[in-house]
Design a protein around this motif. Structure first.
Motif, PDB file in Angstrom:
ATOM      1  N   SER A  33       0.838  -1.203   0.000  1.00 55.76           N
ATOM      2  CA  SER A  33       0.000   0.000   0.000  1.00 55.76           C
ATOM      3  C   SER A  33       0.874   1.255   0.000  1.00 55.76           C
ATOM      4  O   SER A  33       0.386   2.351  -0.245  1.00 55.76           O
ATOM      5  CB  SER A  33      -0.912   0.005   1.227  1.00 55.76           C
ATOM      6  N   ALA A  65      -1.076  -6.022  -3.527  1.00 56.23           N
ATOM      7  CA  ALA A  65      -1.085  -4.553  -3.538  1.00 56.23           C
ATOM      8  C   ALA A  65      -2.508  -4.039  -3.343  1.00 56.23           C
ATOM      9  O   ALA A  65      -2.745  -3.113  -2.551  1.00 56.23           O
ATOM     10  CB  ALA A  65      -0.491  -4.024  -4.837  1.00 56.23           C
ATOM     11  N   ASN A  68      -3.499  -4.912   0.364  1.00 53.80           N
ATOM     12  CA  ASN A  68      -2.838  -4.062   1.358  1.00 53.80           C
ATOM     13  C   ASN A  68      -3.360  -2.631   1.330  1.00 53.80           C
ATOM     14  O   ASN A  68      -3.516  -2.009   2.379  1.00 53.80           O
ATOM     15  CB  ASN A  68      -1.322  -4.087   1.164  1.00 53.80           C
ATOM     16  N   ALA A  69      -3.659  -2.106   0.137  1.00 55.58           N
ATOM     17  CA  ALA A  69      -4.223  -0.757   0.047  1.00 55.58           C
ATOM     18  C   ALA A  69      -5.603  -0.720   0.705  1.00 55.58           C
ATOM     19  O   ALA A  69      -5.944   0.235   1.409  1.00 55.58           O
ATOM     20  CB  ALA A  69      -4.300  -0.308  -1.407  1.00 55.58           C
ATOM     21  N   GLY A  78      -2.583   0.639  -4.517  1.00 55.18           N
ATOM     22  CA  GLY A  78      -1.334   0.001  -4.114  1.00 55.18           C
ATOM     23  C   GLY A  78      -0.267   0.079  -5.188  1.00 55.18           C
ATOM     24  O   GLY A  78      -0.515   0.540  -6.310  1.00 55.18           O
TER      25      GLY A  78
END
Length: 160
Positions: A33, A65, A68-69, A78
Motif C-alpha cells: 500500500s 497490492a 494491502n491498500a 497500491g
C-alpha cells in the motif's frame, strides 16, 4: 558416439546448474500500500518479527497490492515493487500446497529460529484474502535479513 551412461551421470549436474541459473535470474515482486516503500528491520511481519515476503508471480503481487491498500483504507491504489536478491541457498518445495494453513506458519517460525537469512519456497499456492481469492502458484522468497536485498524499485502503481 557418446555412451548413454555419460548423459545419465551428467544429468544431476545439469539440474543443479539450471536451478542455480533460475535463482540468479528470478525476479521477485512485492505488493504494497506504500508509495515510497522503505525496507527496515523495525517493522514486524504478521508473524511478530521482521520478514519480507516476495513472490515470483507478479499477478500475486498485484493482488497483494490491492489487498494491502484496502487494509490500510487508503484512498491511493497500491504499488508493486521488483526486487533483486542475493543468492538464496535454502530452498524448500512446498509441493503445491496452499500457504493459508498451520504447516506454512510453522515452517516460517522454524526457518526464522534456524537463523536463515532468506529462503525460497517453491510451488506455493497463495492468495491474499477471501475477497482476493484468486489463487496463484509462485515461488515465495522470505527475507529475514534485509542485507540479502541487492536492489528494489517500484515498477507500477495500480489503478482504482
Amino acid at each position: 558416439m557418446r555412451h548413454w551412461w555419460t548423459c545419465v551421470l551428467f544429468l544431476p549436474h545439469l539440474r543443479l546448474a539450471r536451478r542455480l541459473i533460475q535463482s540468479l535470474l528470478m525476479k521477485y515482486y512485492h505488493g504494497s500500500s506504500q508509495h515510497d516503500l522503505k525496507i527496515s528491520g523495525s517493522r514486524n511481519s504478521r508473524y511478530g518479527f521482521p520478514a519480507l515476503f516476495l513472490a515470483s508471480n507478479i499477478d500475486l503481487a498485484v493482488q497483494y497490492a490491492f489487498y494491502n491498500a484496502e487494509q490500510q483504507k487508503s484512498n491511493l491504489p497500491g504499488c508493486v515493487y521488483e526486487f533483486d536478491l542475493a543468492s538464496i541457498p535454502k530452498v524448500i518445495d512446498f509441493k503445491n500446497e496452499i500457504t493459508h494453513n498451520t504447516s506454512f506458519r510453522n515452517l516460517i517460525y522454524r526457518l526464522k529460529s534456524q537463523k536463515h537469512s532468506a529462503v525460497r519456497i517453491l510451488n506455493a499456492l497463495d492468495y491474499p484474502s477471501i475477497k482476493f481469492k484468486e489463487k496463484h502458484y509462485s515461488t515465495i522468497a522470505v527475507v529475514f535479513d534485509f542485507e540479502v536485498i541487492k536492489n528494489y524499485h517500484r515498477i507500477g502503481t495500480l489503478s482504482l
